[in-house]
Design a protein around this motif. Structure first.
Motif, PDB file in Angstrom:
ATOM      1  N   GLY A   1       0.908  -1.107   0.064  1.00  0.00           N
ATOM      2  CA  GLY A   1       0.217   0.067   0.027  1.00  0.00           C
ATOM      3  C   GLY A   1       0.812   1.233   0.013  1.00  0.00           C
ATOM      4  O   GLY A   1       2.049   1.229   0.283  1.00  0.00           O
TER       5      GLY A   1
ATOM      6  N   ASP B   1      -1.280   9.424   1.483  1.00  0.00           N
ATOM      7  CA  ASP B   1      -2.732   9.491   0.927  1.00  0.00           C
ATOM      8  C   ASP B   1      -3.065  10.237  -0.168  1.00  0.00           C
ATOM      9  O   ASP B   1      -4.063  10.198  -0.729  1.00  0.00           O
ATOM     10  CB  ASP B   1      -3.627   9.675   1.813  1.00  0.00           C
TER      11      ASP B   1
ATOM     12  N   ASP C   1      -3.806  -0.671  -4.329  1.00  0.00           N
ATOM     13  CA  ASP C   1      -3.993   0.295  -3.419  1.00  0.00           C
ATOM     14  C   ASP C   1      -4.398   1.517  -4.207  1.00  0.00           C
ATOM     15  O   ASP C   1      -3.780   1.609  -5.306  1.00  0.00           O
ATOM     16  CB  ASP C   1      -2.629   0.286  -2.308  1.00  0.00           C
ATOM     17  N   THR C   2      -4.893   2.479  -3.770  1.00  0.00           N
ATOM     18  CA  THR C   2      -5.283   3.869  -4.494  1.00  0.00           C
ATOM     19  C   THR C   2      -4.570   4.881  -3.829  1.00  0.00           C
ATOM     20  O   THR C   2      -4.573   5.140  -2.761  1.00  0.00           O
ATOM     21  CB  THR C   2      -6.646   3.893  -4.445  1.00  0.00           C
TER      22      THR C   2
ATOM     23  N   SER D   1      -0.172  -2.173  -7.760  1.00  0.00           N
ATOM     24  CA  SER D   1      -0.234  -3.561  -7.104  1.00  0.00           C
ATOM     25  C   SER D   1       1.149  -4.148  -7.558  1.00  0.00           C
ATOM     26  O   SER D   1       1.587  -4.146  -8.789  1.00  0.00           O
ATOM     27  CB  SER D   1      -1.347  -4.308  -7.639  1.00  0.00           C
TER      28      SER D   1
ATOM     29  N   TYR E   1      -3.675   3.916  -9.470  1.00  0.00           N
ATOM     30  CA  TYR E   1      -3.506   2.554  -8.844  1.00  0.00           C
ATOM     31  C   TYR E   1      -2.293   1.846  -8.974  1.00  0.00           C
ATOM     32  O   TYR E   1      -1.679   1.903  -9.968  1.00  0.00           O
ATOM     33  CB  TYR E   1      -4.668   1.604  -9.147  1.00  0.00           C
TER      34      TYR E   1
END
Length: 307
Positions: free
Chosen positions: A36, A40, A130-131, A111, A109
């Protein structure tokens, strides 16, 4: 009857023993991959952190992605790898990747996989996607605004945009011209100098003949001491430039010892007598001086041509 009972007991034991053995066997540990973004949100072109961890049995050989892996839509910048931590036969690995993106989509995104290296192949364990959000510095998108509402100002006035001087091309051309000029100078320099000197001599002699002939022609029509003195001064100046000898600085008496030419000296004395005395016979001595100038010019011209 006893045989039947014994057979039944043996059958029950055979059934229960495998089940007990299976119940006592320790379950196998599984490979667990997590990943992740640490942050943010991100800015376009600025690195962001993405963590990737793997928990697996110690006997397995696990490999994490390196710089050659594809991180689309991100680009790999660097990574921080932490030493493997093993406890009770379970190993734990973790890596933090620094990636950047130049895409303008609001949501990005990512991964990443972890690879189990087997004897003949490999097994891939893909992390969940994860974004992360892209921080937009512009409050509107041009593609979504109607053309009549775009913040543009119409102008048809001419705007002078100064051109940028191309220094590399200028330097190449200047150096090329300099090299060619040096080559021409060293190869053809003597010939070129000779050509221009001959051309200069011809032009100077032509001008002398024109002006001197005009002055002698005026004297043919009417004698003038001033015109005679002008013609003599013109002749001396031309001869001085032609032979680099001090004609204009010498008197007739001084010229006798310098030139050692009796005919020339007599002509100069006759002309001096006309200027400072009462003689008017200057045409023949002036014509003789012109002949001397022509003869010396031809001699000098041949020296330059074959020098």
């Amino acid at each position: 009857m006893r045989i039947s009972v014994i057979y039944s007991l043996l059958l029950v034991c055979c059934t229960l023993v495998p089940n007990v053995a299976c119940a006592q066997e320790k379950p196998k540990a599984e490979v667990k991959v997590t990943a992740g973004f640490v942050e943010d949100s991100l800015y376009i072109g600025k690195p962001v952190r993405f963590y990737l961890t793997a928990r697996y049995p110690q006997k397995l050989n696990m490999v994490f992605p390196d710089s050659s892996h594809t991180y689309t839509p991100f680009e790999f910048e660097s990574k921080d790898y932490f030493a493997t931590d093993t406890e009770d036969g379970i190993s734990y690995d973790s890596v933090i990747y620094y990636v950047t993106t130049f895409e303008i989509d609001r949501e990005q995104y990512l991964s990443l996989p972890v690879f189990q290296i087997n004897e003949k192949d490999s097994t891939t364990f893909q992390s969940e996607q994860d974004t992360i959000l892209v921080t937009q510095l512009v409050n509107f998108s041009v593609d979504t605004i109607a053309i009549d509402k775009l913040p543009m100002k119409l102008s048809v006035a001419y705007h002078d945009v100064p051109g940028q001087f191309n220094w590399p091309i200028f330097t190449i051309v200047a150096v090329s011209i300099l090299v060619i000029a040096l080559i021409v100078f060293f190869v053809f320099g003597k010939r070129i100098r000779r050509y221009f000197r001959i051309k200069s001599m011809l032009e100077a002699h032509r001008k002398f003949v024109e002006s001197y002939t005009r002055e002698v022609g005026n004297l043919r029509q009417a004698f003038s001491a001033v015109t005679t003195e002008t013609a003599l001064a013109h002749w001396k100046l031309y001869m001085e430039q032609l032979e680099a000898r001090p004609y204009t600085k010498l008197t007739t008496r001084e010229a006798r010892n310098f030139f050692q030419d009796e005919t020339l000296i007599r002509n100069l004395q006759t002309i001096d007598g006309a200027i400072y005395g009462h003689s008017v016979n200057v045409i023949e001595p002036l014509e003789s001086l012109k002949a001397v100038a022509d003869q010396r010019f031809q001699t000098k011209l041949q020296e330059v041509k074959h020098g």
